[in-house]
Design a protein around this motif. Structure first.
Motif, PDB file in Angstrom:
ATOM      1  N   ALA A  51      10.475 -11.847   1.740  1.00 23.93           N
ATOM      2  CA  ALA A  51       9.752 -10.735   2.363  1.00 23.93           C
ATOM      3  C   ALA A  51       9.180  -9.872   1.250  1.00 23.93           C
ATOM      4  CB  ALA A  51      10.685  -9.914   3.249  1.00 23.93           C
ATOM      5  N   ASN A  52       7.873  -9.672   1.300  1.00 24.30           N
ATOM      6  CA  ASN A  52       7.189  -8.871   0.291  1.00 24.30           C
ATOM      7  C   ASN A  52       6.630  -7.613   0.949  1.00 24.30           C
ATOM      8  OD1 ASN A  52       7.057 -10.810  -2.190  1.00 24.30           O
ATOM      9  ND2 ASN A  52       6.431 -12.047  -0.446  1.00 24.30           N
ATOM     10  N   LEU A  53       7.206  -6.477   0.611  1.00 25.56           N
ATOM     11  CA  LEU A  53       6.801  -5.229   1.246  1.00 25.56           C
ATOM     12  C   LEU A  53       6.010  -4.389   0.249  1.00 25.56           C
ATOM     13  CD1 LEU A  53       9.849  -6.009   2.447  1.00 25.56           C
ATOM     14  CD2 LEU A  53       9.365  -3.963   3.776  1.00 25.56           C
ATOM     15  N   PRO A  54       4.731  -4.126   0.554  1.00 22.64           N
ATOM     16  CA  PRO A  54       3.907  -3.360  -0.384  1.00 22.64           C
ATOM     17  C   PRO A  54       4.013  -1.859  -0.176  1.00 22.64           C
ATOM     18  CG  PRO A  54       2.550  -4.121   1.420  1.00 22.64           C
ATOM     19  CD  PRO A  54       3.966  -4.608   1.701  1.00 22.64           C
ATOM     20  N   CYS A  55       3.718  -1.130  -1.227  1.00 24.13           N
ATOM     21  CA  CYS A  55       3.693   0.326  -1.155  1.00 24.13           C
ATOM     22  C   CYS A  55       2.607   0.836  -2.098  1.00 24.13           C
ATOM     23  CB  CYS A  55       5.050   0.903  -1.558  1.00 24.13           C
ATOM     24  SG  CYS A  55       5.119   2.711  -1.540  1.00 24.13           S
ATOM     25  N   ASN A  56       1.767   1.699  -1.580  1.00 21.06           N
ATOM     26  CA  ASN A  56       0.718   2.286  -2.392  1.00 21.06           C
ATOM     27  C   ASN A  56       1.104   3.705  -2.773  1.00 21.06           C
ATOM     28  OD1 ASN A  56      -1.831   4.018  -2.716  1.00 21.06           O
ATOM     29  ND2 ASN A  56      -2.662   1.951  -2.854  1.00 21.06           N
ATOM     30  N   HIS A  57       1.060   3.992  -4.056  1.00 21.15           N
ATOM     31  CA  HIS A  57       1.358   5.356  -4.534  1.00 21.15           C
ATOM     32  C   HIS A  57       0.371   5.701  -5.633  1.00 21.15           C
ATOM     33  CE1 HIS A  57       3.841   2.725  -7.121  1.00 21.15           C
ATOM     34  NE2 HIS A  57       4.489   2.373  -6.021  1.00 21.15           N
ATOM     35  N   SER A  58      -0.888   5.783  -5.258  1.00 17.52           N
ATOM     36  CA  SER A  58      -1.976   5.927  -6.230  1.00 17.52           C
ATOM     37  C   SER A  58      -1.958   7.262  -6.967  1.00 17.52           C
ATOM     38  CB  SER A  58      -3.328   5.741  -5.531  1.00 17.52           C
ATOM     39  OG  SER A  58      -3.468   6.671  -4.479  1.00 17.52           O
TER      40      SER A  58
END
Lengths: 109, 119
Positions: free
Chosen positions: A18-25
């Motif tokens: 399971a690959n869970l992405p997160c954006n924190h630009s």
């Protein structure tokens, strides 16, 4: 004050990664990336955290991009018990936790 | 790992009554404890930070007279919901840390939560 963007939900087949992405630009140089998960009607459970380098423990791996604007939590062999809401949190090392909306991971047989 | 307990796990009360929720660190001394609330299908919202021996600090928009917090010892913090109403029905979760000073916000360990239902 959440500074992260995560997909609302994801599906994963049991036994697969399971690959869970997160954006924190907008992450700052002194802010860490933390991952917690919350199984239904329970308190959050710590998974992993990191600053710049990729991290791995017995539960998961954390991959942080070189520019640190996004990260991916990897559960190498998802089981049904991994079904939960996964929270990606960005914060300075000495600061409170502010939870965003998280990703509901559904692990299916 | 460090263990945090909460009591009770579930409570049902009548509107207008007060309810006390306990948060205990079982195998470490918690210099700082945090209280969160969570409505159904929503994320955790930080309510307040509780330091042992001093007054709690509340997040913006949280009524300190409504939600009384006491952190009288290094292993116990209590949250009292005063004059509870149905809109206070929620899942209340505490967390604790053993750090001191700048370390007090690191390595938070969460309790299992308390489900409050106000009739």
């Amino acid at each position: 004050d959440a500074k992260t963007t995560q997909p609302t939900s994801m599906d994963c087949a049991e036994g697969r990664a399971a690959n869970l992405p997160c954006n924190h630009s907008t992450i700052s140089g002194n802010e860490y990336v933390y991952w917690y998960r919350q199984i239904h009607s329970q308190g959050p459970q710590y998974i992993i955290h990191g600053l710049k380098n990729n991290e791995t423990n017995e539960m998961a791996s954390l991959i942080i991009t070189e520019d640190r604007k996004s990260s991916t939590l990897i559960l190498p062999h998802a089981t049904l018990r991994d079904t939960a809401v996964y929270y990606c949190i960005v914060r300075p090392y000495f600061n409170k936790f502010y939870f965003g909306s998280g990703t509901k991971l559904n692990v299916k047989p | 790992g460090a263990v945090v307990s909460q009591h009770p796990s579930r409570v049902i009360c009548k509107s207008g009554t007060s309810v006390k929720i306990e948060c205990r660190s079982l195998d470490f001394q918690a210099t700082t404890m945090f209280w969160y609330r969570q409505f159904p299908k929503q994320s955790l919202m930080l309510m307040a930070t509780s330091n042992e021996g001093s007054k709690a600090t509340y997040e913006q928009g949280v009524e300190k007279d409504k939600f009384l917090i006491n952190h009288a010892s290094l292993t116990l913090s209590t949250l009292t919901v005063t004059s509870a109403h149905p809109e206070d029905s929620s899942f209340y979760i505490c967390s604790a840390t053993s750090g001191q000073g700048e370390m007090s916000y690191n390595e938070q360990f969460f309790g299992p939560g308390t489900r409050l239902t106000v009739l």
